[in-house]
Design a protein around this motif. Structure first.
Motif, PDB file in Angstrom:
ATOM      1  N   ALA A 190       0.827  -1.209   0.000  1.00  0.00           N
ATOM      2  CA  ALA A 190       0.000   0.000   0.000  1.00  0.00           C
ATOM      3  C   ALA A 190       0.863   1.261   0.000  1.00  0.00           C
ATOM      4  CB  ALA A 190      -0.936  -0.010   1.208  1.00  0.00           C
ATOM      5  N   ALA A 195       1.845   2.203  -3.401  1.00  0.00           N
ATOM      6  CA  ALA A 195       0.754   2.503  -4.322  1.00  0.00           C
ATOM      7  C   ALA A 195       0.462   4.002  -4.371  1.00  0.00           C
ATOM      8  CB  ALA A 195      -0.498   1.732  -3.919  1.00  0.00           C
ATOM      9  N   ASP A 196      -0.339   4.395  -5.325  1.00  0.00           N
ATOM     10  CA  ASP A 196      -0.699   5.797  -5.523  1.00  0.00           C
ATOM     11  C   ASP A 196      -1.886   6.138  -4.635  1.00  0.00           C
ATOM     12  OD1 ASP A 196      -0.894   8.344  -6.455  1.00  0.00           O
ATOM     13  OD2 ASP A 196      -1.825   7.815  -8.372  1.00  0.00           O
ATOM     14  N   VAL A 197      -1.606   6.361  -3.351  1.00  0.00           N
ATOM     15  CA  VAL A 197      -2.619   6.717  -2.363  1.00  0.00           C
ATOM     16  C   VAL A 197      -2.373   8.167  -1.955  1.00  0.00           C
ATOM     17  CG1 VAL A 197      -3.612   6.168  -0.109  1.00  0.00           C
ATOM     18  CG2 VAL A 197      -2.699   4.333  -1.556  1.00  0.00           C
ATOM     19  N   LYS A 222      -1.167   8.883   2.967  1.00  0.00           N
ATOM     20  CA  LYS A 222      -0.782   7.535   3.374  1.00  0.00           C
ATOM     21  C   LYS A 222      -0.834   7.356   4.887  1.00  0.00           C
ATOM     22  CE  LYS A 222       1.475   6.396  -0.864  1.00  0.00           C
ATOM     23  NZ  LYS A 222       2.571   5.816  -1.609  1.00  0.00           N
ATOM     24  N   GLN A 263      -6.488   5.336   4.912  1.00  0.00           N
ATOM     25  CA  GLN A 263      -6.484   5.369   3.449  1.00  0.00           C
ATOM     26  C   GLN A 263      -5.683   4.219   2.851  1.00  0.00           C
ATOM     27  OE1 GLN A 263      -6.174   8.995   1.288  1.00  0.00           O
ATOM     28  NE2 GLN A 263      -6.942  10.266   2.966  1.00  0.00           N
ATOM     29  N   LEU A 264      -4.606   3.812   3.521  1.00  0.00           N
ATOM     30  CA  LEU A 264      -3.844   2.662   3.052  1.00  0.00           C
ATOM     31  C   LEU A 264      -4.680   1.390   3.155  1.00  0.00           C
ATOM     32  CD1 LEU A 264      -0.382   3.477   4.692  1.00  0.00           C
ATOM     33  CD2 LEU A 264      -0.958   3.632   2.260  1.00  0.00           C
ATOM     34  N   ASP A 298      -7.956   1.199   3.109  1.00  0.00           N
ATOM     35  CA  ASP A 298      -9.010   1.262   2.094  1.00  0.00           C
ATOM     36  C   ASP A 298      -8.474   0.878   0.719  1.00  0.00           C
ATOM     37  OD1 ASP A 298     -11.769   2.196   1.234  1.00  0.00           O
ATOM     38  OD2 ASP A 298     -10.504   3.528   0.032  1.00  0.00           O
ATOM     39  N   HIS A 299      -7.280   1.342   0.401  1.00  0.00           N
ATOM     40  CA  HIS A 299      -6.685   1.024  -0.897  1.00  0.00           C
ATOM     41  C   HIS A 299      -6.446  -0.474  -1.054  1.00  0.00           C
ATOM     42  CE1 HIS A 299      -4.070   1.314  -4.435  1.00  0.00           C
ATOM     43  NE2 HIS A 299      -3.322   0.418  -3.819  1.00  0.00           N
ATOM     44  N   ILE A 300      -5.973  -1.099   0.010  1.00  0.00           N
ATOM     45  CA  ILE A 300      -5.601  -2.512  -0.095  1.00  0.00           C
ATOM     46  C   ILE A 300      -6.803  -3.433   0.025  1.00  0.00           C
ATOM     47  CG2 ILE A 300      -5.164  -3.260   2.281  1.00  0.00           C
ATOM     48  CD1 ILE A 300      -2.651  -3.469  -0.641  1.00  0.00           C
ATOM     49  N   ARG A 351      -2.101  -2.478  -8.130  1.00  0.00           N
ATOM     50  CA  ARG A 351      -2.838  -3.023  -6.994  1.00  0.00           C
ATOM     51  C   ARG A 351      -2.895  -4.536  -7.071  1.00  0.00           C
ATOM     52  NH1 ARG A 351      -8.008   0.925  -5.832  1.00  0.00           N
ATOM     53  NH2 ARG A 351      -6.985   2.891  -6.236  1.00  0.00           N
TER      54      ARG A 351
END
Length: 403
Positions: free
Chosen positions: A44, A47-49, A52, A56-57, A59-61, A403
């Motif tokens: 994460a 990644a382009d979050v 960070k 939010q990390l 949620d991204h993963i 991702r």
């Protein structure tokens, strides 16, 4: 052809990241849940979050909450210094060279609260003024192959170090005492020597180069260094007594311009070659003898476009070391600035929402692993793949994995 090459590279990055996190997580964690959370967090961070932090990390993963990451950083039982050692080993295995350098610098995280460990009104290099912030001295390892962080410390200001109640709330271990930033660098250098990290010089800015204890540590252990120093660094004068290093420039200018300056590049930056005028003078530092077989040299760096802009460096190197080698070492100092920038802008180095000692060290060290992976990945890129990426090897690292 280009698309196939790009796809193959992405697949290989994915495979290498999975193998790296699995290899490190195996002995680090006793349970599968933190192993998976660790791998997810590294992925994460790469990644382009936009922001960070843990939420939010997560949620991204694809996590339903930030609980797994928060548990990993705070309550899970694992040795963060063992992870630091793994990061160092990984960097040295891929980027290590006998002529590599260690670079010391500190960076700051500006904070609004006063409860986060180490937060105080103190000088912030990012803004060049006093801010409510945390300060972290860091060590970067750099060679021609690439550069990445290999060690870290959190600076604990004296009011924090002597406040038992505040320390207790922040989880500061009892053995931690007040240490100046140069002393923290000495502690990290001691660890690098114990780990047999291969390096030829220590590089640093004047905030560290001015410290006599750090220089003495290097003399006692026969370590080379090229560190910026302030204009008032005391030297033994030609006619006895002492004089500030700034007088060296006055003296050589009085001899006339011919043959004094040598125009050389000290490396490549984001805007191309960094070219300066250089001059070198053998000196004796007041009260500090070099190691046997070593000598002190003052390097004077002058801007090619603005001659009034001058910086002084003190080099401690083997007697007879050629000037270009010292200039190259002086130029390597900027690699840690690039690591600071990439760590903050790409990987969330200072975007944490943790407040205590252990979570801070865990977040920063995991971010160091993510940066190391980027540095090693870029070092392994074939030339045509760099063209596909649209970036030069000496510029920004690869920003993200899929991702």
């Amino acid at each position: 052809m280009t698309c196939a090459l790009t796809y193959d590279l992405i697949v290989s990055w994915e495979r290498e990241l999975t193998a790296l996190t699995a290899r490190i997580a195996g002995p680090l964690f006793t349970r599968p849940e933190p192993r998976q959370a660790f791998a997810d967090l590294v992925r994460a961070l790469l990644a382009d979050v936009p922001r960070k932090n843990s939420w939010q990390l997560a949620d991204h993963i694809g996590h339903t909450s930030a609980h797994r990451f928060e548990h990993l950083l705070d309550r899970a039982k694992w040795d963060v210094d063992a992870l630091r050692d793994e990061v160092r080993s990984y960097v040295i295995a891929h980027l290590g060279r006998t002529d590599g350098v260690l670079i010391a610098d500190d960076t700051a995280a500006i904070k609004k609260d006063e409860a986060s460990v180490g937060v105080a009104d103190q000088y912030c290099g990012a803004t060049s003024q006093v801010e409510n912030c945390q300060v972290m001295p860091l060590l970067t390892y750099a060679s021609d192959a690439g550069h990445a962080f290999v060690n870290r410390r959190l600076y604990l200001p004296e009011p924090w170090a002597h406040d038992a109640e505040r320390r207790g709330r922040a989880g500061v271990p009892q053995h931690v005492v007040f240490r100046t930033k140069p002393q923290l660098v000495i502690d990290m250098l001691t660890e690098e020597l114990a780990a047999s990290t291969p390096f030829r010089y220590l590089c640093a800015d004047a905030g560290y180069g001015r410290d006599p204890h750090l220089r003495a540590f290097c003399h006692e252990r026969t370590l080379g260094y090229v560190m910026a120093v302030p204009v008032d660094l005391p030297l033994v004068a030609v006619r006895g007594g002492t004089e500030p290093v700034g007088h060296v420039l006055d003296r050589i200018l009085s001899l006339g311009q011919a043959g004094i300056w040598e125009r050389r590049s000290c490396g490549t930056g984001t805007k191309g070659m960094r070219v300066y005028d250089w001059s070198a003078v053998s000196v004796t530092v007041a009260g500090q003898a070099p190691a046997p077989g070593y000598a002190h040299t003052v390097l004077i760096r002058r801007s090619a476009s603005a001659p009034s802009e001058v910086e002084f460096f003190l080099a401690h190197a083997l007697t007879g070391t050629a000037l270009p080698e010292l200039i190259d070492a002086a130029g390597m100092r900027w690699k840690i600035e690039e690591n600071n920038e990439h760590g903050k802008d790409l990987l969330g180095l200072t975007q944490y929402q943790v407040r205590k000692w252990t979570p801070w060290h865990r977040h920063v060290t995991i971010t160091m692993l993510a940066l190391a992976f980027l540095a090693v990945t870029r070092a392994a890129l074939p030339a045509d793949a760099d063209e596909v990426a649209g970036e030069g090897k000496d510029h920004r690292p690869l920003e993200a994995l899929p991702r």
